[in-house]
Each structure stands twice: as C-alpha cells, then as structure tokens.
Design a protein around this motif. Structure first.
Motif, short mmCIF file in Angstrom:
data_model
loop_
_atom_site.label_atom_id
_atom_site.label_comp_id
_atom_site.label_asym_id
_atom_site.label_seq_id
_atom_site.Cartn_x
_atom_site.Cartn_y
_atom_site.Cartn_z
N TRP A 87 13.19 17.54 26.96
CA TRP A 87 14.32 17.92 26.11
C TRP A 87 15.04 19.14 26.67
O TRP A 87 16.26 19.24 26.58
N ASP A 88 14.27 20.08 27.22
CA ASP A 88 14.82 21.39 27.58
C ASP A 88 15.25 21.50 29.03
O ASP A 88 16.02 22.40 29.37
N CYS A 89 14.73 20.63 29.90
CA CYS A 89 15.10 20.69 31.31
C CYS A 89 16.44 20.00 31.50
O CYS A 89 16.54 18.77 31.38
N GLU A 90 17.45 20.77 31.78
CA GLU A 90 18.80 20.23 31.90
C GLU A 90 18.99 19.48 33.22
O GLU A 90 19.53 18.38 33.25
N ASP A 111 26.60 15.15 30.27
CA ASP A 111 26.99 14.46 31.50
C ASP A 111 26.49 13.02 31.38
O ASP A 111 25.31 12.75 31.62
N ASN A 112 27.36 12.12 31.03
CA ASN A 112 26.96 10.73 30.76
C ASN A 112 27.45 9.80 31.87
O ASN A 112 27.96 8.73 31.62
N THR A 113 27.27 10.26 33.13
CA THR A 113 27.74 9.46 34.26
C THR A 113 26.54 8.85 34.98
O THR A 113 25.90 9.50 35.82
N GLY A 114 26.23 7.64 34.63
CA GLY A 114 25.15 6.91 35.31
C GLY A 114 23.77 7.28 34.83
O GLY A 114 23.58 7.86 33.76
N TYR A 115 22.76 6.92 35.64
CA TYR A 115 21.37 7.13 35.27
C TYR A 115 21.01 8.61 35.29
O TYR A 115 21.46 9.36 36.16
N ASP A 116 20.17 9.02 34.35
CA ASP A 116 19.69 10.41 34.32
C ASP A 116 18.46 10.48 35.23
O ASP A 116 17.32 10.34 34.79
N LEU A 117 18.69 10.69 36.52
CA LEU A 117 17.63 10.57 37.52
C LEU A 117 16.50 11.59 37.33
O LEU A 117 15.35 11.31 37.67
N LYS A 118 16.83 12.76 36.79
CA LYS A 118 15.78 13.77 36.66
C LYS A 118 14.63 13.30 35.79
O LYS A 118 13.48 13.71 35.98
N GLN A 119 14.93 12.41 34.81
CA GLN A 119 13.88 11.96 33.91
C GLN A 119 12.78 11.20 34.63
O GLN A 119 11.64 11.15 34.18
#
Length: 388
Positions: A87-90, A111-119
């Motif tokens: 939740w907290d890691c941007e 930032d809703n551009t494509g996949y959230d790769l960090k997850q």
C-alpha cells in the motif's frame, strides 16, 4: 524467519548495505525516495526530524533494510492503520536477472498507465529482481499517541473488544495486538518483565495516534468506560508518556525474545478469519499434548495474523512431524494463508499449495522463467521444488 536469505549450496550473497543514501524527500506529498540499503530505524529518525514517520514499524528496525522490507512485503505492528508495504510503496527501482535496470521511481500518487510492475517485485523475496531503490508514502507524525494494555477473560470478549474499539476509536486506532497468558508467563519467567495489570487469560495492546490530544483522550476515555462497564475487559492501564508507552509495547514486542530462552522454537505465521485465529492454538495444544514444552499464540487481531510458536527442550523431529502438516491442513480448512507476513522462503515453499491453486503457482513459475530464465536470483526459494 523462513530462510528466505539463507544460501543453500554455492550461491553468491549480495549485500546492499552500502546503498544507504536518502535520495529525496517531498515534505508536501510525504514521499521519501531512498536506496535499498537504508536501515529502517535511520529512515524513521530522519523523518521524525521533519514531522513525518515511516508507515512501517518492526522489532528489527535497528538492523533491517528497506529494500528487504519491500522485497518481503513486511507488515509490522501498525498494518491496521497504515497497511503493508504494497500500500505504501509508491515506486521501485529494480535490477533484473540480465542486468537491466527497471526504473519505476516516478513519485506520482496516481498513474494508471498499464501494468503496475512494482507489485510483481514487492513480496517476491528477491526471486524476480533485486530492489535497489524505493519511494515510500509517509504519514505525518501524530501529535497524540496513547497506548492501552487490557486484560480479557475469553477470546470471545477480546473479539468483542476489538469490534467496540473499531467503532468507538475509528480513525485514531493504529494498532490492536494480543498475547495469551502463556506469552505473559514466558515474559515474566525469562525476561523478568512484570505484568502491568492483574492476571488474565488474554491481553490486548491498543495504540491510538491522532492530531488532537483532547479529542483523542475523550474518545479513548469513552471507549474504556464502555469496555469496563460492559464487562468485556477485567483490568487495564493507559500510557501517554514515552517511557511507559515503550514499557507496554515491550510486553508484545519481546515475546519472541522470551521464546528464545524457552528452548528450540517452531514458528508459524498464519493468516485466518479473525474469529478463528485462537482456535488453532487451542487445537494445537490438544493435538500435541505433553510432547511440546509450550504452545503460545500472539499477533495482530486487526488483520487476522496469528503467530503460533511451539517450544521443546531441543530440536525434535518427531515433534515437527506432529506439527506439520497438521498446522497447514488446519489453516487450509479455514481458507487461511500459511504465511501472513514472513513469506515462503526455503522452509515453506513446498507448502504453497495449501494457500494457492496449482494454476496460480504455475503462472508464478512462468513469470519466474520469463524474468530469470537461468534461475540465478535467490534460487530454491518461494516456488515449490516440483511444480504441479
């Protein structure tokens, strides 16, 4: 806790300890960007000087590094208020198996551009890439902190206290932890910590944090009055000063230390429907009988996370055979998770099917093979030996 960073054969150990620079801090957005080797406590001290705090608080804060915290999706004591690092890691910066640097460190909140790769990398235990830098959303430092230590006669009363607590304390509630009388006995016996209240079967540590001491104090007073008059709580004490707050928190934070003095410890980190979390402790005691020295339960009521610990005078293969797979089968029967916050690492990787479907595990294997085709990143961890 699960051997996630322990070498098995001839692996090379990579340390990020020298990558310990704070890169930027935005005092308006509260976003801190730093390298992966920064020690959690050092980040906390840096932020407190600027009237902010880290959303994560762990007993190991003096030595653990933020990159490892993110790689294992650490939860900690205040997950109820601030959530896990998912939740907290941007944003994150990662180095992939082929040496490419994947820079996702932009500090935009939306930032809703494509996949959230960090997850993919948060909680992956270093099996998909090496986290080298992170951006963390940090809350403002609370102006008012209170800690309450309460005693309950039954676990049902403890759960009703939690319900009342959430309803009456609302937005200022930051932690709701519990420990049983066996934990208290170990604290008294091995660490000589005195019980701050009268003896009870269960104990609760509640923390509130807010911006208005008068407002927070009134809410807390009303909650305690209701909890006592309705006989949910039999005894309690309140702390507002730092020294007493630390003393009350130590009753929860030092249980692990007390267990080390009780013998060899088998540790389990289970997530269950909150109404079932202590039933596992009761059933395990009945299942093991006198084969175990101690069976204790403590943890985070707010997110259904039980820490089940079983001690014996020495390492005992027959005791372990009685515990496993019983503990995992019991957890699976409640649709629980065999690892709430410690991960799978080396020890639990082959038990993943108790919590995840074969299709989900197969997809994880496909992702691992795509990002790390030679299997050089933290091998023999997280994924099972024999993929179904």
């Amino acid at each position: 806790m699960v051997g996630g960073s322990v070498p098995v054969y001839d692996e090379i150990i990579l340390s990020t300890a020298l990558m310990n620079k704070i890169l930027t801090f935005n005092s308006i957005s509260g976003i801190l960007t730093c390298q992966a080797g920064c020690v959690l406590e050092n980040l906390s001290l840096y932020l407190e000087e600027r009237d902010y705090i880290m959303p994560l608080d762990l007993g190991a804060k003096g030595s653990c590094q933020i990159g490892g915290n993110v790689a294992t999706n650490a939860g900690g004591l205040r997950l109820l208020r601030y959530g896990s690092l998912r939740w907290d890691c941007e944003k994150c910066e990662m180095v992939l198996a082929d040496g490419q640097v994947l820079d996702c460190l932009a500090t935009l909140r939306k930032d809703n551009t494509g996949y959230d790769l960090k997850q993919l990398f948060i909680g992956s235990e270093g099996t998909l890439g090496v986290i080298t830098a992170v951006s963390i959303l940090c809350p403002r430092k609370p102006k008012s902190v209170n800690v309450v230590f309460l005693g309950c006669e039954t676990f049902e009363q403890l759960l009703k206290t939690f319900q009342l607590c959430r309803g009456m304390l609302g937005e200022i509630l930051s932690a709701f932890e519990f420990l049983d009388s066996e934990c208290m006995r170990l604290l008294n016996t091995h660490l000589k910590l005195p019980n701050p209240i009268s003896e009870c079967p269960f104990y609760v540590v509640i923390e509130t944090s807010g911006s208005d001491p008068t407002h927070d104090g009134e809410k807390l007073h009303n909650f305690l009055e209701e909890a006592m008059t309705s006989s949910l709580v039999t005894d309690g004490t309140v702390a507002t000063e730092d020294t007493k707050i630390k003393a009350l928190w130590s009753m929860r934070e030092r249980v692990t230390e007390a267990l080390t003095h009780d013998g060899f410890t088998y540790k389990y980190d289970i997530s269950l429907p909150v109404e079932r979390i202590y039933q596992l402790v009761t059933d395990m005691r009945e299942h093991l009988g006198d084969r175990a020295k101690s069976v204790v339960g403590y943890g985070h009521v707010g997110d259904g996370n039980l820490h089940l610990n079983i001690t014996s005078p020495a390492k005992d293969p027959s005791l372990l055979a009685a515990i496993e797979p019983f503990v995992y089968e019991w957890t699976a029967s409640c649709q629980g998770s065999i690892s709430a916050e410690h991960g799978l690492g080396l020890k639990k990787r082959n038990y993943i099917y108790y919590s995840k479907s074969s299709q989900a595990v197969a997809l994880m294997g496909d992702i691992k093979a795509m990002l790390d085709p030679k299997g050089i990143l933290n091998p023999y961890k997280t994924l099972p030996d024999n993929m179904k």
